[in-house]
Design a protein around this motif. Structure first.
Motif, PDB file in Angstrom:
ATOM      1  N   TYR A  40       2.403   3.353  -4.542  1.00 30.53           N
ATOM      2  CA  TYR A  40       2.834   1.826  -4.151  1.00 30.53           C
ATOM      3  C   TYR A  40       1.637   1.190  -3.894  1.00 30.53           C
ATOM      4  O   TYR A  40       1.790   0.014  -4.251  1.00 30.53           O
ATOM      5  N   ARG A  57      10.015   2.185  -3.475  1.00 36.04           N
ATOM      6  CA  ARG A  57      10.020   2.053  -1.719  1.00 36.04           C
ATOM      7  C   ARG A  57      11.170   2.923  -1.248  1.00 36.04           C
ATOM      8  O   ARG A  57      11.159   3.712  -0.333  1.00 36.04           O
ATOM      9  N   TYR A  98       5.391  -6.550   1.569  1.00 34.80           N
ATOM     10  CA  TYR A  98       4.851  -5.198   1.038  1.00 34.80           C
ATOM     11  C   TYR A  98       3.985  -4.420   1.903  1.00 34.80           C
ATOM     12  O   TYR A  98       3.851  -3.212   2.020  1.00 34.80           O
TER      13      TYR A  98
END
Length: 246
Positions: free
Chosen positions: A98, A76, A109
């Motif tokens: 990701y 991230r 998320y």
């Protein structure tokens, strides 16, 4: 009940916040029972969001990470840094990793994923608003003072304010002012204020000058200088001094 759950519930009671307010837009309280029974480990991104919404100071609580969570956190950060440096192709390549790694059923998320997808693309203010509302469903309906916000949610609102100002100056400025007052009056530690407030001031500096709100602008600059002095964070010091001297 584990220590983390006890700590969160203590902070909720201290601030008079219900679990429904705290968990609005999140899946956190669906997992509390399992966490308390040791069936699952709380996800760092969700715990960070909860603690930040409670305005727990930066080092108020530490969560140990498993390798998988740590790697996801680093991913991230790398994506965010690429976006900040306008390395959008690299950011999108990392975002594919990701997407295959993070549990996008968790809105925290998913929110980051959708935000990153907008980076470098032709995006609208409405799209940023939709991303914010994934975890802050009452955004746009309730005043910011009635909402509990994480650092990333604050960041997204600032991005939305900038996009909104480009198409609707009055509404964009109104949101900027509201966000500034939210930060000034919040219990957030000075780290948060020293990071966000100077960026917001720089975005609306000329608007405040054109409205002849000189005293308000100087007041904000003085506050930021004090916050940055406390945190030894002088990234925007030159800008704040320039505004004061001008």
């Amino acid at each position: 009940m584990d220590l983390l759950t006890q700590y969160i519930e203590h902070k909720m009671e201290e601030r008079g916040i219900s679990k429904y307010q705290l968990a609005s837009g999140l899946s956190y309280y669906n997992e509390v029972g399992k966490i308390a029974n040791g069936e699952v480990t709380p996800k760092k991104a969700i715990i960070d969001t909860v603690l930040q919404r409670l305005q727990v100071e930066k080092f108020g609580f530490m969560v140990y990470l498993f390798a998988e969570e740590y790697n996801l956190l680093m991913l991230r950060l790398n994506i965010a840094n690429c976006i900040e440096d306008e390395l959008f192709e690299t950011a999108q390549e990392l975002l594919e990793i990701y997407e295959n790694t993070a549990n996008l059923k968790d809105k925290v998320y998913l929110q980051f994923f959708k935000f990153a997808k907008l980076a470098g693309a032709t995006s609208t203010a409405g799209q940023y608003k939709e991303v914010i509302q994934l975890t802050v469903p009452k955004f746009g309906e309730a005043p910011l003072t009635e909402l509990l916000l994480s650092y990333f949610e604050i960041y997204l609102i600032a991005k939305y304010a900038k996009e909104l100002k480009a198409v609707d100056k009055h509404s964009g400025l109104t949101l900027y002012f509201e966000l500034i007052e939210y930060l000034r009056n919040s219990r957030s530690d000075t780290v948060v204020k020293s990071i966000f407030l100077p960026k917001l001031i720089c975005e609306i500096e000329q608007d405040l000058i054109s409205q002849q709100k000189y005293d308000f602008l100087l007041e904000l600059c003085n506050e930021v200088i004090e916050y940055q002095r406390r945190e030894f964070n002088f990234c925007y010091l030159a800008e704040m001094l320039r505004i004061k001297l001008d």
